[in-house]
Scaffold this active site. Structure first.
Site, PDB file in Angstrom:
ATOM      1  N   ASP A  92       0.844  -1.235   0.003  1.00 18.79           N
ATOM      2  CA  ASP A  92      -0.105  -0.013   0.264  1.00 18.79           C
ATOM      3  C   ASP A  92       1.001   1.422  -0.068  1.00 18.79           C
ATOM      4  O   ASP A  92       2.270   1.183   0.261  1.00 18.79           O
ATOM      5  CB  ASP A  92      -0.822  -0.293   1.277  1.00 18.79           C
ATOM      6  CG  ASP A  92      -2.252   1.125   1.009  1.00 18.79           C
ATOM      7  OD1 ASP A  92      -1.991   1.725   0.088  1.00 18.79           O
ATOM      8  OD2 ASP A  92      -2.678   1.006   2.085  1.00 18.79           O
ATOM      9  N   SER A  93       0.460   2.321  -0.138  1.00 21.42           N
ATOM     10  CA  SER A  93       1.119   3.673  -0.540  1.00 21.42           C
ATOM     11  C   SER A  93       1.282   4.400   0.700  1.00 21.42           C
ATOM     12  O   SER A  93       2.182   5.445   0.917  1.00 21.42           O
ATOM     13  CB  SER A  93       0.511   4.514  -1.675  1.00 21.42           C
ATOM     14  OG  SER A  93      -0.801   4.893  -1.297  1.00 21.42           O
ATOM     15  N   GLY A  95      -1.680   5.684   1.849  1.00 22.29           N
ATOM     16  CA  GLY A  95      -2.959   6.721   1.585  1.00 22.29           C
ATOM     17  C   GLY A  95      -3.700   6.339   2.814  1.00 22.29           C
ATOM     18  O   GLY A  95      -4.336   7.326   2.928  1.00 22.29           O
ATOM     19  N   PHE A  96      -4.021   5.020   3.089  1.00 23.83           N
ATOM     20  CA  PHE A  96      -4.865   5.007   4.188  1.00 23.83           C
ATOM     21  C   PHE A  96      -4.577   5.568   5.619  1.00 23.83           C
ATOM     22  O   PHE A  96      -5.342   5.950   6.431  1.00 23.83           O
ATOM     23  CB  PHE A  96      -5.155   3.548   4.472  1.00 23.83           C
ATOM     24  CG  PHE A  96      -5.970   2.976   5.633  1.00 23.83           C
ATOM     25  CD1 PHE A  96      -7.377   3.281   5.220  1.00 23.83           C
ATOM     26  CD2 PHE A  96      -5.809   2.804   6.990  1.00 23.83           C
ATOM     27  CE1 PHE A  96      -8.465   2.976   6.291  1.00 23.83           C
ATOM     28  CE2 PHE A  96      -6.694   2.648   7.741  1.00 23.83           C
ATOM     29  CZ  PHE A  96      -8.215   2.561   7.429  1.00 23.83           C
ATOM     30  N   ASP A 146      -2.662   8.287  -2.719  1.00 21.84           N
ATOM     31  CA  ASP A 146      -4.094   8.883  -2.714  1.00 21.84           C
ATOM     32  C   ASP A 146      -4.835   9.265  -1.404  1.00 21.84           C
ATOM     33  O   ASP A 146      -4.022   9.103  -0.368  1.00 21.84           O
ATOM     34  CB  ASP A 146      -5.146   7.867  -3.532  1.00 21.84           C
ATOM     35  CG  ASP A 146      -5.380   6.543  -2.537  1.00 21.84           C
ATOM     36  OD1 ASP A 146      -4.864   6.101  -1.752  1.00 21.84           O
ATOM     37  OD2 ASP A 146      -6.455   5.929  -2.524  1.00 21.84           O
ATOM     38  N   GLN A 194     -11.254   6.299  -6.043  1.00 19.67           N
ATOM     39  CA  GLN A 194     -12.053   6.963  -4.973  1.00 19.67           C
ATOM     40  C   GLN A 194     -13.323   7.582  -5.545  1.00 19.67           C
ATOM     41  O   GLN A 194     -13.796   7.208  -6.341  1.00 19.67           O
ATOM     42  CB  GLN A 194     -10.871   8.033  -4.091  1.00 19.67           C
ATOM     43  CG  GLN A 194      -9.835   7.328  -3.684  1.00 19.67           C
ATOM     44  CD  GLN A 194     -10.227   6.641  -2.302  1.00 19.67           C
ATOM     45  OE1 GLN A 194     -11.120   6.728  -1.770  1.00 19.67           O
ATOM     46  NE2 GLN A 194      -9.031   5.963  -2.050  1.00 19.67           N
ATOM     47  N   GLY A 221     -11.221   3.418  -0.351  1.00 22.06           N
ATOM     48  CA  GLY A 221     -12.306   4.322   0.225  1.00 22.06           C
ATOM     49  C   GLY A 221     -13.574   3.682   0.616  1.00 22.06           C
ATOM     50  O   GLY A 221     -14.633   4.464   0.896  1.00 22.06           O
ATOM     51  N   ASP A 271      -7.525  -7.531   0.775  1.00 23.07           N
ATOM     52  CA  ASP A 271      -6.805  -7.742   1.849  1.00 23.07           C
ATOM     53  C   ASP A 271      -7.640  -7.389   3.168  1.00 23.07           C
ATOM     54  O   ASP A 271      -8.517  -6.381   2.969  1.00 23.07           O
ATOM     55  CB  ASP A 271      -5.408  -6.996   1.604  1.00 23.07           C
ATOM     56  CG  ASP A 271      -5.695  -5.430   2.024  1.00 23.07           C
ATOM     57  OD1 ASP A 271      -5.779  -4.973   3.022  1.00 23.07           O
ATOM     58  OD2 ASP A 271      -6.261  -4.706   1.084  1.00 23.07           O
TER      59      ASP A 271
END
Length: 373
Positions: A92-93, A95-96, A146, A194, A221, A271
């Site tokens: 993951d980037s 972003g979360f 994001d 998103q 999202g 995931d």
């Protein structure tokens, strides 16, 4: 060989059967990815993950950037070597974390400035620097930076967020295409859709992201507090506009029911922390239902944890023993519960693939969920 092969689509729903090809192995889809945020799937050994035939795990760029740090990861020539995992990794980037650490971050066109949740130090993630970090990590599949919008969210705010995330997606893709892998294997990049719970924004985002041109596409999202039927509606809209010849990933979802319903709507990858997090709280997922192992009814149970799953943890220890370990806060209890829950999730994907191949997925899904509930 192509990165993704689509083998079959159900005649009764959007359920798909495919294979993702990477340098570290092939991944049959639909697939569930255990979450290994900081370079480990909590309370498991890599060899145990291999025993239950885990095809791919997920790591997190934000956490790995902070600890152990890019310098350490580069010294060990990537996360595969560092954690001794020879199969594929998706990252993951961060972003979360932009979403979950809202009080510690500031967004701009150039990226996101945030304070470390560990020591309060200030850092900056740009779309380009996130790509650079994932090059150092050496993940087979990397996600773009994001903004994950909270639920509920104002329409005007979501419109601005969509423009920002699409801007970042463009910068991420350009930088990815202009930088080579550090290690001697190819990496692939996914865009993330998103748009919160607004149908028009979800559609617009997917259409514009596909124009950028990624190796695969994710839906972000969701599973942020919205009702399940709203989640399914957003998934349906997004997959309607995603290319059929690219893998589709629903991020951070979820329950067994969520997975099967999303497969029906054309999702290939999942995931979620649920199997391991819930295991640490005593909730056990089995092929005959879920339950809390702390319940007194298991005190004298000499049944195996799950007789239908062919792995060491599920077959060789009783529910009575697992309850004892859990009540006593023994580490082995966390390990056995985590392995059982992950084995169940992977079994569920195996069964889904089998029934998609037989073109009876929908009837099997309905029967399974009726029994499971």
């Amino acid at each position: 060989m192509n990165f993704f092969e689509l083998h079959k689509i159900s005649t009764k729903s959007k359920a798909r059967l495919g294979t993702i090809h990477t340098a570290h192995g092939n991944i049959p889809t639909p697939i569930f990815m255990p979450v290994g945020t900081q370079g480990t799937v909590k309370a498991t050994f890599p060899k145990d993950l291999l025993e239950i035939d885990t095809k791919i795990i997920l790591g997190n760029t934000y956490h790995l950037y902070l600890r152990p740090g890019n310098d350490v990861l580069k010294h060990f020539e990537g996360l595969h070597n560092f954690m001794k995992w020879e199969r594929p990794i998706l990252t993951d980037s961060g972003g979360f974390q932009v979403f979950s650490l809202q009080d510690l971050r500031k967004l701009s066109n150039d990226g996101v400035q945030f304070k470390s949740h560990i020591d309060g130090s200030t850092h900056f993630f740009s779309p380009e620097s996130v790509v650079d970090t994932q090059r150092i990590i050496g993940s087979d599949i990397m996600m773009v930076l994001d903004e994950c919008v909270p639920y509920p969210a104002d329409y005007d705010y979501v419109c601005r967020s969509v423009e920002l995330s699409l801007h970042w997606a463009n910068l991420s893709r350009k930088h990815f295409l202009n930088t080579p892998p550090i290690y001697n294997f190819p990496q692939f990049q996914f865009g993330i859709g998103q748009g919160s719970m607004y149908k028009d924004l979800r559609k617009e985002y997917i259409v514009r992201m596909v124009e950028i041109g990624f190796d695969g596409y994710a839906i972000g999202g969701l599973s942020v507090g919205e009702p399940s039927d709203v989640m399914y509606e957003m998934v349906d809209i997004c997959t309607d506009y995603m290319p059929k010849d690219k893998p589709r990933y629903l991020m951070g979802v979820g329950t067994p029911e969520n997975l099967l319903e999303a497969i029906s709507r054309g999702i290939d990858m999942f995931d979620c922390v649920m199997p391991t997090r819930n295991a640490r709280n005593g909730q056990i997922f089995t092929t005959s239902g879920k339950f809390n192992i702390r319940n007194n009814r298991f005190r004298f149970s000499d049944e195996p944890i799950d007789a239908n799953l062919n792995n060491y943890a599920s077959q060789n220890f009783t529910l009575g023993y697992l309850r004892h370990l859990t009540i006593a806060d023994e580490i082995l209890g966390l390990q056995l519960a985590s392995m059982q829950n992950l084995a169940f999730y992977l079994w569920l994907m195996d069964e889904a693939r089998k029934h998609i191949a037989e073109d009876n997925f929908e009837s099997w899904r309905d029967n399974f969920l009726n029994l499971y509930k």
